[in-house]
Design a protein around this motif. Structure first.
Motif, PDB file in Angstrom:
ATOM      1  N   GLU A 125     -51.026  37.650   9.910  1.00 47.10           N
ATOM      2  CA  GLU A 125     -52.376  37.165   9.645  1.00 47.10           C
ATOM      3  C   GLU A 125     -52.424  36.494   8.292  1.00 47.10           C
ATOM      4  N   VAL A 126     -53.095  35.369   8.241  1.00 47.66           N
ATOM      5  CA  VAL A 126     -53.257  34.643   6.990  1.00 47.66           C
ATOM      6  C   VAL A 126     -54.729  34.289   6.854  1.00 47.66           C
ATOM      7  N   PRO A 127     -55.163  33.926   5.660  1.00 48.50           N
ATOM      8  CA  PRO A 127     -56.563  33.516   5.517  1.00 48.50           C
ATOM      9  C   PRO A 127     -56.884  32.377   6.465  1.00 48.50           C
ATOM     10  N   ALA A 128     -58.134  32.351   6.898  1.00 50.96           N
ATOM     11  CA  ALA A 128     -58.548  31.313   7.838  1.00 50.96           C
ATOM     12  C   ALA A 128     -58.276  29.932   7.285  1.00 50.96           C
ATOM     13  N   GLU A 129     -57.934  29.040   8.180  1.00 52.35           N
ATOM     14  CA  GLU A 129     -57.652  27.660   7.753  1.00 52.35           C
ATOM     15  C   GLU A 129     -58.822  26.788   8.117  1.00 52.35           C
ATOM     16  N   VAL A 134     -37.769  39.321   9.203  1.00 57.25           N
ATOM     17  CA  VAL A 134     -38.756  38.263   8.931  1.00 57.25           C
ATOM     18  C   VAL A 134     -39.470  37.848  10.217  1.00 57.25           C
ATOM     19  N   ARG A 169     -43.455  35.504  19.332  1.00 59.94           N
ATOM     20  CA  ARG A 169     -43.401  35.745  17.899  1.00 59.94           C
ATOM     21  C   ARG A 169     -44.728  36.318  17.398  1.00 59.94           C
ATOM     22  N   ARG A 181     -25.329  26.922  15.234  1.00 56.43           N
ATOM     23  CA  ARG A 181     -26.648  27.556  15.128  1.00 56.43           C
ATOM     24  C   ARG A 181     -26.808  28.541  16.270  1.00 56.43           C
ATOM     25  N   THR A 201     -29.364  32.025  17.722  1.00 55.11           N
ATOM     26  CA  THR A 201     -30.421  33.014  17.533  1.00 55.11           C
ATOM     27  C   THR A 201     -29.866  34.368  17.944  1.00 55.11           C
ATOM     28  N   GLU A 208     -30.978  41.346   4.527  1.00 54.69           N
ATOM     29  CA  GLU A 208     -32.357  40.915   4.813  1.00 54.69           C
ATOM     30  C   GLU A 208     -32.404  40.011   6.044  1.00 54.69           C
ATOM     31  N   THR A 209     -31.365  40.011   6.847  1.00 57.95           N
ATOM     32  CA  THR A 209     -31.290  39.063   7.962  1.00 57.95           C
ATOM     33  C   THR A 209     -32.365  39.323   9.011  1.00 57.95           C
ATOM     34  N   MET A 239     -35.763  38.816  15.420  1.00 59.39           N
ATOM     35  CA  MET A 239     -34.859  37.704  15.692  1.00 59.39           C
ATOM     36  C   MET A 239     -34.468  37.008  14.388  1.00 59.39           C
ATOM     37  N   ALA A 240     -33.232  36.594  14.332  1.00 59.67           N
ATOM     38  CA  ALA A 240     -32.770  35.744  13.238  1.00 59.67           C
ATOM     39  C   ALA A 240     -32.208  34.471  13.846  1.00 59.67           C
ATOM     40  N   SER A 241     -32.489  33.373  13.209  1.00 64.25           N
ATOM     41  CA  SER A 241     -31.908  32.092  13.606  1.00 64.25           C
ATOM     42  C   SER A 241     -30.999  31.663  12.476  1.00 64.25           C
ATOM     43  N   THR A 242     -29.736  31.583  12.751  1.00 61.92           N
ATOM     44  CA  THR A 242     -28.791  31.454  11.641  1.00 61.92           C
ATOM     45  C   THR A 242     -27.688  30.452  11.913  1.00 61.92           C
TER      46      THR A 242
END
Lengths: 120, 401
Positions: free
Chosen positions: A116-120, A38, A112, A6, A8, A34-35, A53-56
């Motif tokens: 943004e995501v909808p409020a939780e 994300v 990182r 593993r 990074t 597509e590495t 960064m990729a963790s692979t």
């Protein structure tokens, strides 16, 4: 079982296209292009991204050649031939080797960027 | 009480069934037995025996075991069982499927179930007890039931036990028998794991990347990942098996959308968090607008979310990041949440949140250990949930509450 390790891999944002071109060669599967993209990083955790960064999982024998331009070019050329892919561009290899940070953790000083995501 | 003189029963029982039910008589005609009336079925004129169907709430309570011997005895059962526990109450506590003659013997603190000429199940430290019912659960056809208050030799038991039975093991495949859409992922089944997305390189051991995890529901919603950096890893400690994601970019996504257009659906996952990480364990979409999700947060809480309406339906502490079995059941009347086998109260007062409402890809991602997951486009009955709770709890090493 293959001998997987593993790692990074962190690359500055300006070299992300070159990194993905090389990842398309060394990824044994079909999605190497597509590495990087994300996981975006920046010193503050806010956009814009300064690094990606990729963790692979990576075959252990390739770890030593990741930051040596001569060995990396030879290994990537051999892999491109083995997989029937376009050979590496030397400038991409140089940019990769000059800039990639190989480790097992997220590099210090980079945070990182969480989308943004909808409020939780 | 039905004292059976016409068939080979050595015990009397009382049958209960709340409603009438059909059976076939010896002439091949369909007859209807009244409520609480036993059904002795025939097939093409051949007597099969007493029908007992748990789905009809049909039970046969044993009135008394004649001359019960609390030291040694044996039962001879001529039956067909499907997911049914014979002699409920005597302490076997196991369900069987199969047909023919079964012998259940007990002596010297051990009970044995014999079939096919051999012992197929043993209860150690056994305390003899009279059974309360002929059987429980599933379906059964009892052609004969005899009790003898004496020990039986192993040779005699083996000779008598000519039937073919095995311990019944429930699997999620039963949820999909009516061809419902959905998916079932089982990391403990190495035959379903491949290192590459195309499924040409099998996963063979701890640490291999997982590029493809086959859907065992029969619906073909195989979860894949063609980018090696985004592949989770298969891990095992020799007992448990799981898919481990790094919380950075790992994700397996069902390639073909699961049809969750029916407003009823159920999400089930057995997983374990990793300290300091936060992400969806199982969610209804890859986008930020995912409508239903089970999540472990970086503050060590386990959440069940309806993201579209910004509702946290369940928010419980999971400080030690223990393994869990969590479920979200939705139907037209609202949602229900289960955690480790128990229904949970809602965090939000609004329980009537909307369903998924369309076809979606199911991602399995985040920094978690995933022991198994099931998604199905219908709500699951309580009994099905109990079965799936138990199944996934074994996979995750979870003790149900």
């Amino acid at each position: 079982m293959t001998n997987w390790a593993r790692a990074t891999l962190t690359i500055p944002a300006e070299h992300v296209d070159a990194a993905n071109r090389l990842a398309r060669i060394f990824d044994p599967d079909t999605g190497g292009a597509e590495t990087f993209g994300v996981c975006a990083l920046s010193p503050t955790g806010e956009a814009p991204a300064t690094h990606y960064m990729a963790s692979t999982q990576i075959k252990a024998e390739y770890l030593p050649v990741l930051s040596d331009p001569e060995q990396a070019l030879a290994a990537l050329t051999a892999l491109a031939d083995e997989y029937g892919r376009e050979p590496p561009i030397e400038a991409d290899v140089q940019a990769w080797c000059d800039n990639v940070v190989v480790g097992t953790e997220q590099p210090e000083g980079l945070v990182r960027i969480v989308p943004e995501v909808p409020a939780e | 009480m039905q004292n059976l003189k016409t068939v080979d029963f050595g015990v009397a029982f009382t049958l209960t069934r709340p409603a009438p039910a059909d059976y076939e008589d010896k002439d091949g005609n369909t007859q209807t037995a009244a409520a609480n009336e036993p059904r002795f079925n025939y097939s093409n004129g051949v007597a099969q025996g007493l029908l007992l169907d748990a789905s009809l709430s049909e039970t046969a309570a044993i009135d008394d075991v004649p001359a019960f011997n609390a030291s040694a005895g044996h039962w001879i059962i001529d039956a067909e069982f499907y997911n049914s526990e014979p002699l409920k109450g005597m302490g076997l506590d196991e369900r069987f499927s199969g047909s023919g003659k079964m012998v259940v013997s007990y002596s010297g603190g051990t009970a044995k179930v014999w079939a096919g000429g051999q012992v197929i199940y043993t209860v150690e430290d056994y305390t003899p007890a009279e059974p309360t019912h002929i059987c429980e659960g599933g379906m059964a056809t009892i052609g004969g039931l005899t009790y003898k208050p004496s020990a039986i030799s192993d040779a005699d038991a083996a000779a008598l036990a000519t039937g073919d039975f095995e311990i019944y093991e429930w699997t999620p495949a039963e949820l999909f028998e009516a061809s419902q859409d959905g998916a079932w992922y089982d990391p403990s089944d190495l035959a379903t794991l491949f290192q590459d997305a195309a499924g040409t390189i099998p996963v063979t051991g701890d640490g291999d990347p997982v590029g493809l995890m086959l859907d065992k529901s029969g619906n073909g919603h195989h979860a894949s990942q063609p980018t090696t950096a985004a592949k989770p890893v298969y891990r095992t400690d020799g007992m448990l098996h799981w898919i481990e994601s790094d919380g950075i970019d790992d994700q397996l996504v069902s390639g073909a959308n699961v049809d969750l257009s029916d407003p009823a659906y159920t999400f089930y996952v057995a997983a374990k968090g990793i300290a300091g990480s936060s992400n969806q364990v199982l969610s209804s979409d890859q986008s930020a607008n995912r409508k239903a999700a089970i999540q472990i947060s970086s503050d060590a809480t386990l959440r069940v979310l309806d993201r579209s309406d910004s509702l946290i339906l369940l928010d419980v502490e999971n400080d030690n990041l223990a393994s869990f079995v969590a479920a979200l059941r939705h139907n037209s009347d609202g949602k229900r949440i289960r955690l480790n086998g128990t229904d949970q109260p809602f965090q939000s007062a609004n329980t009537n949140v909307r369903g998924v409402g369309d076809s979606i890809a199911v991602p399995l991602n985040g920094a978690q250990l995933i022991y198994g997951a099931v998604v199905i486009n219908r709500t699951m009955a309580d009994q099905e949930c109990a079965e799936l709770d138990g199944y996934l709890a074994k996979k995750a090493g979870v003790t149900l509450s």
